[in-house]
Design a protein around this motif. Sequence first.
Motif, PDB file in Angstrom:
ATOM      1  N   ILE A 151       5.987  15.469  21.588  1.00  0.00           N
ATOM      2  CA  ILE A 151       6.299  14.689  20.386  1.00  0.00           C
ATOM      3  C   ILE A 151       5.033  14.040  19.836  1.00  0.00           C
ATOM      4  O   ILE A 151       4.762  14.096  18.634  1.00  0.00           O
ATOM      5  CB  ILE A 151       7.375  13.628  20.687  1.00  0.00           C
ATOM      6  CG1 ILE A 151       8.711  14.301  20.994  1.00  0.00           C
ATOM      7  CG2 ILE A 151       7.511  12.634  19.529  1.00  0.00           C
ATOM      8  CD1 ILE A 151       9.736  13.370  21.601  1.00  0.00           C
ATOM      9  N   ALA A 152       4.245  13.444  20.707  1.00  0.00           N
ATOM     10  CA  ALA A 152       2.994  12.800  20.277  1.00  0.00           C
ATOM     11  C   ALA A 152       2.043  13.829  19.670  1.00  0.00           C
ATOM     12  O   ALA A 152       1.425  13.566  18.629  1.00  0.00           O
ATOM     13  CB  ALA A 152       2.339  12.090  21.459  1.00  0.00           C
ATOM     14  N   ASP A 161       6.670  15.362  29.642  1.00  0.00           N
ATOM     15  CA  ASP A 161       6.227  16.552  28.912  1.00  0.00           C
ATOM     16  C   ASP A 161       6.719  16.506  27.465  1.00  0.00           C
ATOM     17  O   ASP A 161       5.986  16.819  26.535  1.00  0.00           O
ATOM     18  CB  ASP A 161       6.762  17.828  29.571  1.00  0.00           C
ATOM     19  CG  ASP A 161       6.111  18.105  30.914  1.00  0.00           C
ATOM     20  OD1 ASP A 161       5.073  17.480  31.220  1.00  0.00           O
ATOM     21  OD2 ASP A 161       6.644  18.950  31.655  1.00  0.00           O
ATOM     22  N   ARG A 162       7.963  16.117  27.298  1.00  0.00           N
ATOM     23  CA  ARG A 162       8.534  16.036  25.952  1.00  0.00           C
ATOM     24  C   ARG A 162       7.871  14.922  25.157  1.00  0.00           C
ATOM     25  O   ARG A 162       7.592  15.080  23.968  1.00  0.00           O
ATOM     26  CB  ARG A 162      10.042  15.804  26.055  1.00  0.00           C
ATOM     27  CG  ARG A 162      10.749  15.856  24.754  1.00  0.00           C
ATOM     28  CD  ARG A 162      10.746  17.257  24.162  1.00  0.00           C
ATOM     29  NE  ARG A 162      11.420  17.198  22.880  1.00  0.00           N
ATOM     30  CZ  ARG A 162      11.039  17.866  21.810  1.00  0.00           C
ATOM     31  NH1 ARG A 162      10.026  18.686  21.875  1.00  0.00           N
ATOM     32  NH2 ARG A 162      11.697  17.744  20.691  1.00  0.00           N
ATOM     33  N   ASP A 163       7.585  13.809  25.802  1.00  0.00           N
ATOM     34  CA  ASP A 163       6.898  12.705  25.147  1.00  0.00           C
ATOM     35  C   ASP A 163       5.534  13.174  24.643  1.00  0.00           C
ATOM     36  O   ASP A 163       5.132  12.873  23.524  1.00  0.00           O
ATOM     37  CB  ASP A 163       6.758  11.526  26.105  1.00  0.00           C
ATOM     38  CG  ASP A 163       6.341  10.245  25.418  1.00  0.00           C
ATOM     39  OD1 ASP A 163       6.748  10.022  24.257  1.00  0.00           O
ATOM     40  OD2 ASP A 163       5.611   9.466  26.044  1.00  0.00           O
ATOM     41  N   ARG A 164       4.832  13.936  25.457  1.00  0.00           N
ATOM     42  CA  ARG A 164       3.524  14.464  25.071  1.00  0.00           C
ATOM     43  C   ARG A 164       3.664  15.422  23.897  1.00  0.00           C
ATOM     44  O   ARG A 164       2.874  15.396  22.950  1.00  0.00           O
ATOM     45  CB  ARG A 164       2.894  15.188  26.272  1.00  0.00           C
ATOM     46  CG  ARG A 164       1.544  15.836  26.003  1.00  0.00           C
ATOM     47  CD  ARG A 164       0.409  14.821  26.013  1.00  0.00           C
ATOM     48  NE  ARG A 164       0.080  14.476  24.635  1.00  0.00           N
ATOM     49  CZ  ARG A 164      -0.525  13.369  24.246  1.00  0.00           C
ATOM     50  NH1 ARG A 164      -0.888  12.468  25.111  1.00  0.00           N
ATOM     51  NH2 ARG A 164      -0.786  13.122  23.000  1.00  0.00           N
ATOM     52  N   VAL A 177      -0.386  16.352  14.701  1.00  0.00           N
ATOM     53  CA  VAL A 177      -0.568  17.490  13.790  1.00  0.00           C
ATOM     54  C   VAL A 177      -0.075  17.129  12.393  1.00  0.00           C
ATOM     55  O   VAL A 177      -0.741  17.404  11.392  1.00  0.00           O
ATOM     56  CB  VAL A 177       0.167  18.740  14.325  1.00  0.00           C
ATOM     57  CG1 VAL A 177       0.237  19.827  13.261  1.00  0.00           C
ATOM     58  CG2 VAL A 177      -0.503  19.263  15.577  1.00  0.00           C
ATOM     59  N   MET A 178       1.093  16.498  12.323  1.00  0.00           N
ATOM     60  CA  MET A 178       1.647  16.113  11.024  1.00  0.00           C
ATOM     61  C   MET A 178       0.729  15.146  10.291  1.00  0.00           C
ATOM     62  O   MET A 178       0.505  15.284   9.080  1.00  0.00           O
ATOM     63  CB  MET A 178       3.033  15.487  11.216  1.00  0.00           C
ATOM     64  CG  MET A 178       4.087  16.476  11.677  1.00  0.00           C
ATOM     65  SD  MET A 178       5.632  15.707  12.229  1.00  0.00           S
ATOM     66  CE  MET A 178       6.164  14.873  10.762  1.00  0.00           C
ATOM     67  N   ILE A 179       0.168  14.198  11.013  1.00  0.00           N
ATOM     68  CA  ILE A 179      -0.739  13.220  10.398  1.00  0.00           C
ATOM     69  C   ILE A 179      -2.017  13.907   9.925  1.00  0.00           C
ATOM     70  O   ILE A 179      -2.492  13.656   8.817  1.00  0.00           O
ATOM     71  CB  ILE A 179      -1.049  12.075  11.383  1.00  0.00           C
ATOM     72  CG1 ILE A 179       0.210  11.221  11.578  1.00  0.00           C
ATOM     73  CG2 ILE A 179      -2.220  11.225  10.905  1.00  0.00           C
ATOM     74  CD1 ILE A 179       0.137  10.257  12.734  1.00  0.00           C
TER      75      ILE A 179
END
Length: 98
Positions: A72-73, A67-70, A78-80
């Motif tokens: 972060i991705a 869940d945390r990996d998702r 969003v940042m990109i």
Amino acid sequence: MRRSNFRDDWVKARKAAGVTAELHFHDLRHTGNTLASAAGASTRELMTRTGHSSSRAALIYQYMTSDRDRAIADRLGVMIRILLGAVSDTSEKDPGGP
């Protein structure tokens, strides 16, 4: 609390909760630190919560969850998109460039 007294209390609590003997009290430390990490706690905050004096010790208790990996991705995406939007907006406003 002495270890022998604590063990008796732990076994009683574990049985009352319907948890098998395979769960050790120390496992709760792993779970707590993993959940705190997923909630966004910094390494320093994890160190404080668990009483560790080194970041290495605190990091041992951190585990990556899917869940945390998702999350972060998704956040990186969003940042990109924001960055690409800002670059795109700049080039559209000033086609000649700087």
